[in-house]
Each structure stands twice: as C-alpha cells, then as structure tokens.
Design a protein around this motif. Sequence first.
Motif, PDB file in Angstrom:
ATOM      1  N   ILE A 153      -1.538  12.247   3.792  1.00  5.74           N
ATOM      2  CA  ILE A 153      -0.438  13.671   4.737  1.00  5.74           C
ATOM      3  C   ILE A 153      -0.678  14.523   4.320  1.00  5.74           C
ATOM      4  O   ILE A 153      -0.917  15.828   5.262  1.00  5.74           O
ATOM      5  CB  ILE A 153       1.188  13.576   4.035  1.00  5.74           C
ATOM      6  CG1 ILE A 153       0.687  13.678   2.559  1.00  5.74           C
ATOM      7  CG2 ILE A 153       1.731  12.368   4.222  1.00  5.74           C
ATOM      8  CD1 ILE A 153       2.714  14.518   1.425  1.00  5.74           C
ATOM      9  N   THR A 154      -2.142  15.474   3.412  1.00  7.04           N
ATOM     10  CA  THR A 154      -3.182  16.063   4.140  1.00  7.04           C
ATOM     11  C   THR A 154      -4.042  16.440   4.251  1.00  7.04           C
ATOM     12  O   THR A 154      -5.089  17.464   4.496  1.00  7.04           O
ATOM     13  CB  THR A 154      -3.434  16.355   2.226  1.00  7.04           C
ATOM     14  OG1 THR A 154      -3.976  15.535   1.693  1.00  7.04           O
ATOM     15  CG2 THR A 154      -1.719  16.827   1.194  1.00  7.04           C
ATOM     16  N   GLY A 155      -4.397  15.456   5.482  1.00  5.48           N
ATOM     17  CA  GLY A 155      -5.284  15.349   6.997  1.00  5.48           C
ATOM     18  C   GLY A 155      -6.520  14.554   6.061  1.00  5.48           C
ATOM     19  O   GLY A 155      -7.741  15.503   6.495  1.00  5.48           O
ATOM     20  N   HIS A 156      -6.655  14.574   4.667  1.00  5.58           N
ATOM     21  CA  HIS A 156      -7.805  13.521   4.491  1.00  5.58           C
ATOM     22  C   HIS A 156      -8.373  12.385   5.459  1.00  5.58           C
ATOM     23  O   HIS A 156      -8.177  11.761   3.763  1.00  5.58           O
ATOM     24  CB  HIS A 156      -8.114  13.599   2.689  1.00  5.58           C
ATOM     25  CG  HIS A 156      -7.895  15.393   2.435  1.00  5.58           C
ATOM     26  ND1 HIS A 156      -6.550  15.850   2.473  1.00  5.58           N
ATOM     27  CD2 HIS A 156      -9.015  16.033   2.255  1.00  5.58           C
ATOM     28  CE1 HIS A 156      -7.414  17.261   2.429  1.00  5.58           C
ATOM     29  NE2 HIS A 156      -8.787  17.422   2.015  1.00  5.58           N
TER      30      HIS A 156
ATOM     31  N   PRO B  62      -0.552  11.249  -0.538  1.00  4.44           N
ATOM     32  CA  PRO B  62      -0.965  12.234  -0.701  1.00  4.44           C
ATOM     33  C   PRO B  62      -2.117  13.146   0.317  1.00  4.44           C
ATOM     34  O   PRO B  62      -2.493  13.640   1.109  1.00  4.44           O
ATOM     35  CB  PRO B  62      -1.221  12.644  -2.051  1.00  4.44           C
ATOM     36  CG  PRO B  62      -0.416  12.100  -2.935  1.00  4.44           C
ATOM     37  CD  PRO B  62      -0.051  10.152  -1.850  1.00  4.44           C
ATOM     38  N   GLU B  63      -2.931  11.202  -0.137  1.00  4.62           N
ATOM     39  CA  GLU B  63      -4.488  11.284   1.209  1.00  4.62           C
ATOM     40  C   GLU B  63      -4.228  11.566   2.806  1.00  4.62           C
ATOM     41  O   GLU B  63      -4.885  12.353   3.447  1.00  4.62           O
ATOM     42  CB  GLU B  63      -5.380  10.355   0.491  1.00  4.62           C
ATOM     43  CG  GLU B  63      -6.633  10.753   1.548  1.00  4.62           C
ATOM     44  CD  GLU B  63      -7.405   9.648   1.225  1.00  4.62           C
ATOM     45  OE1 GLU B  63      -8.438   9.338   0.519  1.00  4.62           O
ATOM     46  OE2 GLU B  63      -7.260   8.539   0.765  1.00  4.62           O
TER      47      GLU B  63
END
Length: 790
Positions: A21-24, A18-19
């Motif tokens: 693929i959400t650009g974080h 999640p981190e």
Amino acid sequence: MTPTGSILGTAVRRVEDPELITGHGTFVDNLAAGREGVLHAVFVRSPFPRAEISSIDTAEALEAPGVVAVLTGGDLDRPVPMFASASDKVDRYPLARGRVQYAGDPVALVVAESRALAVDAAELVDVDYEELPTVVDMELAAEAGQPQLYDELPRNVAIHRPDPGDPLEGAEVVVRARIENNRLATAPIEGNAVLADPTPDAAGHELTVWLSTQHPHLGQRLLAKVTGVDKKAIRVVAPHVGGAFGGKAGISPDHAAVVAAAVRIGRPVSWTETRSEAMLSMHGRGQVQYAELGLTREGRITGLRARVVGDCGAYAGFGGSFAAGSTRTMGQGPYVIPEVRFEGLSVVTSTAPVGAFRGAGRPEAAALLERILDVAADELGLAPEEIRRRNFVGPDQFPWDTFSGRTYDSGDYDLPLTEALRLADVDGARTEQARRREAGDPRQLGIGIASYVEITGFGGSELGHVEVHDDGTATVRSGTSAHGQGHATAFSMIAAERLGLPLDRITYEQSDTATVPRGGGTGGARSLQMGGQAVEKAANELLERARALAADLLEAAPDDVELTGGSFSVRGVPGHEVGWTDVARRAADQGEPLAVTTDFEQQHPTFPFGSHVSVVEVDTETGLVTPLRHVAVDDCGRVVNPLLVGGQQHGGAVQGISQALWEEFVYDAEGTPLTATFADYPMPTTADTTAIEAHSTETPTPYNSLGVKGIGEAATIGATPAVQNAVVDALSHLGVRHVDIPCTPARVHAAITAAAAGETDPWREPPSAFDDESLLAALGGEEAPDDVEV
C-alpha cells in the motif's frame, strides 16, 4: 514444548500489506522499468479463430526503428511443456506454426528497444491467412460431420470417460435438468508478465527469469525444456503477483516465447500482457451438464446420472479435462448417493484454451448438484434445506468413501447449513417473500441455499525452512508461492507460535528458486495444509535442536529445558535462562547455523465444506437481479487467522456471485470474441455486489497436526449455486423452474415469458455423442485414465 499464549486463531493483520500500500511492490513490470538495457516484446496475434498461415512477411518490421528481432513459429521449434493438458497428443509451440487455432493465437514476436517501438513495428508484420471452418459450440463438437480441428483428436474429443449403467432404476421420482456453467475470463488485476535476463550472475545462473506465476519451481523446470538451458542454471523469481486464480499455472506459451527470445538475442527482454490480451487468452470454467436425479417420494436420493461436456478450447486446454476429472471427483458432493454414473466428454473448440479458474472443476460439480437438488425439492414440495438434510453424509459416518474413490476426512455438513439459515433469518425472508407475492409486487424476493464439499491439497509434499539468527530474528521459507493469500502472515504466525518469537522478528521469504530449493507452488487450496505444515515441522525440529543447545548452555538435561516467553530455562529453576540469541550463537560456534529445512508429506487430500444462503430481489418487469444479502458459512478445519480466512471468503464469494449474475465470455458462431474488453465483459464493482457476511465453523482434519483444510476456493464454490437458486426461487411461483447462469436481465425475462407460455421443462436431451457407439471406435477404444486430476 511450545510457548504459552497461542497466536494461532487470532486476527493478526497481514504483514505483507505495508509494502504494497506504500507503493513498494515488486511486480514484474516495475522491475523491468527499473533495469537498464531491457528490450520489450510485443506479440502479433491472429484476428481469425482458425486459419492456415499462408505467409508471414517480417522484412518491413525488421527495418523499423529500434527493432532488434522479429521471430515467427519457425524460429522457436521447441514445444511448450504446459502445466497440464487434456491430451498429450496435441503440441503447442510458443508461436503458431502453420495454423492458428483461436482468435488471439500469437503468430509473431517483435522485440525492440521500447514498447512503443515494438508496437509500431508489430503493425508492419504482414500475415496472410486462409480461413478454415471452426467449431465453437462444445455440445456439437463431437458430433459426426463437424470439422476436425486436430488430426490427432478424432471427433474433436480430448477425453472420453464413459460410465455405463442405469443409476435411476427403481427410483420413485426422477428429475432432470440441462445446466450451463459459463466460460469466464480469469481477469486478475495483473496479467501475465515476464522479464528474462540471459546475463550470467555470480551464483552461476545463466538465465534469470522474473515471472508472474503461481509455480516458480515448476516454471523453472518447464523453461529448462523450452530453452535447453540446464534447470540448475536457471533462476526463477516470482515477485509480487497481482492475482492468478489458476490462470498463472506454471508458464504460458507467451512466457516461453519471450524467454526463448531473450536467450536467442542475448539481452534482457520484458513483456507484460495488456488487458485485451489477457481477456483473449486466460479463461476458465465452460461446461454443459446433463443431470438426472432419482429419489424416493420422501426425498431420499437413490441415484445420479451426470453427463458433462467440458470445453477445452484450442490446443486441448486442461480446463476441459475437469468434466472427466475433478468435477467427476466431487460429483456426489456432501450427499449419500447409492448409485452414481458420471460420464465426461472433453472436447476441443476454436476458442481460447480453457485453463483453471478458482476451484477448477469443483465449483462446476457443486453447481450441478445444488441446482438439480432444488429442482427435486420443488418437484417433491420440500424445503431446500430439508432435502439436503435428508441426504447429508452424517458426522458419525466419517471417513466416508465416495463413488470416485476419494475418502472424505471429516465433516458435519448440517452445522454450517443450520448456522447460515439462522444468520440469514431465512424464516423472516420467506415471510417477506410471501407478502410480496400476495401483493403482486413486481420486485420479488428469492432465497437460495447451496451446500458443498470440495477437495483441496491433493496430497504430496512441500518444503519448509526455519532459521534463527544470532541477533534473535528468524527467517521462514516455504515452497508455496503467494499471489495475495497472506502466506507471509500465516506461516510467520506458525513459526512464532512454535518458537515464542514476536511476529515482527520474523522475515518470510518465498518464490525464488535461488533461495528456496524446491516447492510445489500454490493452487488447489494447498498452501496452509502443505506449506504451513512444512513450516511447523521445520520449527518443531529446530526447537528440539535449540533445546539441546540451550541445555548445554544451562548445564541441564534437554528434557528439563522449557521454552517460556521466548527464553529457555530449566524447569523449576527460576532466574537462570538463555535466549534465542545465545542459542543461535552456540550453534554458530559449533560450525553450522541454527536452521532446519525439511519436507512435509501429506498422503491424503482434505475436504472443506460449507453452506451459503443468498437473498436476491428480482424485478419481474425488467429481469434485473439485485443481490441483497449473502451469508457464507465455510468450514476449512482449524482457523489459523480469521482475517485471512475472511478475506478469502469475501473474494471468493464475490467471484461466485459474479459468475451467477454477470460474467460470461462469449463468442459468436464463427469463434470471434464478443466480450474481449471490460466494456463488454461485466466485471462487477463494489457498487454491484452486496456485503458478504462471512462466518466459519471449525471441523479439524485428522490428516495434519494443524487440523487445517483449504479455504482459497471454498466461497466461490458455495456462492454461485446459492445465487442461482435464489433467482429461480424468486420466480418459482410464476412457473419458472430453471435459469442458466449468468442470470442476466435478458435471461430472467425470457424465463418468465417462457413460463407464462407453459414452457417450464429444464431438460434437453444431451448430444448424441454420449450414446454414439462409433465414438469410442473412432477414438481407437481409448478411454480416460483412472485419474485425470489436475
């Protein structure tokens, strides 16, 4: 005791994703872009493969707008302590001193207020070169009369490991082949990158370095030597790392130059490698192998002679040492070979230093064996699977001692082969192959098989840390360092299994020397069997301590306390329980956190194995090869998370297929790179490959309690020879006996043409250096050490 209901072995989705693929993501370049006052570095690199540096004029560059410093070789006088080297006689410095040794060798470093200003100023650095003779062909490098690239290495030999004797004596049949294992560009998504900040922090660190590396703790030690800063005063953080595949082992000379520049200037300095820089400098593989196999007429192997040349490239790159090291170690593969002679010759050339690439010597060993076995099967009229089955080490023969002194832990080598043949419907494919041959179809079908065993882990120690907090959450740490493998998921699963905690209550921390005191990093498929085992050990020790604390709270004996469903209770006394929060608070009341830091020691490496089947279509009119099916059945011991294992299999198999069909880094005869961009270097896309049918068998190792072996390299090892064998199989009815990789249309078409002219012998005599008695004398009588593993 452990909680009921096992999470291990289940397909848990990656908690890391999640981190990302959400650009974080926290990649080095992102971190540098978000910091104030960061300077930017740009290298000036040699366009010549080998030359004396007559002069470097930096005056105009120093006067350019925004330039803070321009450094040359004389400014950085500490040699770079590399991750490994094929010879400790050759020093390498952060910037070339007096002479460049390959096209791309850095000669100056420009540091400016922005990258654009640094690029502009770099063009103003005036370097005068005097070109020198080069050595590019590894097979000629050790021949008498070739230019000597380093005074310290007579005849350009970094390692010579002779192995006298005749293992072919008494063989009824002998087959021979010269086999190329092509040099590859490592080409991770993210190239090398570093951000060095010499500003002291509150924790007492004089220098903080964010580094795209596989080994943050090793990087810390090496940077201490480069900068003169005490190791304890250096903090190294490996944030998100965009792939490595062996190419980011420890630190690079470029990292050393940038960090040394930051210390010298007293300001943060950042550098991120461009794609063209990465293509010029990050390479792996590169061998030429001469294999001779002796057999009985029934197909039993009686002996193997292998003579292997390894290309070190410039500065005695350690990848060339695999010819005498890990390729030799795995030189007999999964087979019973009564007599083995394996001679390694590692040479320096006027090309980029060769490092590790996924598998680091083990894929080269499998490629040699699996190719020569198919040559033998063709000579004897045996099916490829049959010759393998007649020579496998049997399941009842383990532990099995090899000629190189290693001991295979466990295995059933026919199990994945039988499964791969079934899944690929090889009988059906061969029926279709026969139909096409009879019809004279220009698009011929080929079926290739490869079986392998590899060495992983290599033994040693690794750190594991588990802590449960008073809010019922937990923190897990290990000294390994992920760059895409899924450590956070796998290691959290292990802790969740042992402690009965939900996965979403566990945080995984890694790759920061300020929070993880020691660690061996990631490489050699060691992480789960070393780091994961260390986490399990820490979790087990923490559980025992927690049980004692819970017993105190429950007023019971520790042996009567059990952990069920995340709570502690007294066996046989329902309704009275305490949770992790209670236990952690009791630990805090006693003056210390509920935490365990420990080290796991594994004395022996483990040996994963498997078999791959490739089905390809070859257009005999154009030479184009199209992969149709690829079935991988790999055995990495116990499977902790099939999704993670499958991901490693898919990625590894695609890299292996790509080496067999497309990728090769090429130099011209003078050492000028010809494939330094993706326009010239054919990196495959999903449109080029086929779906990977990944499966597993499970043969646990006795060397750790999880029963796990490595998986990160396995599919790469099995894929390449399976595809190569499939290409040759498609053309065998035309008389083709061998095609070197990559099996490009040009090479395939040339093989068909040569076979039509009666030129079918895959053998060529090895370089005379192998039989040159004067070579050892020139080397001062030195041979390779008993263990040249990396």
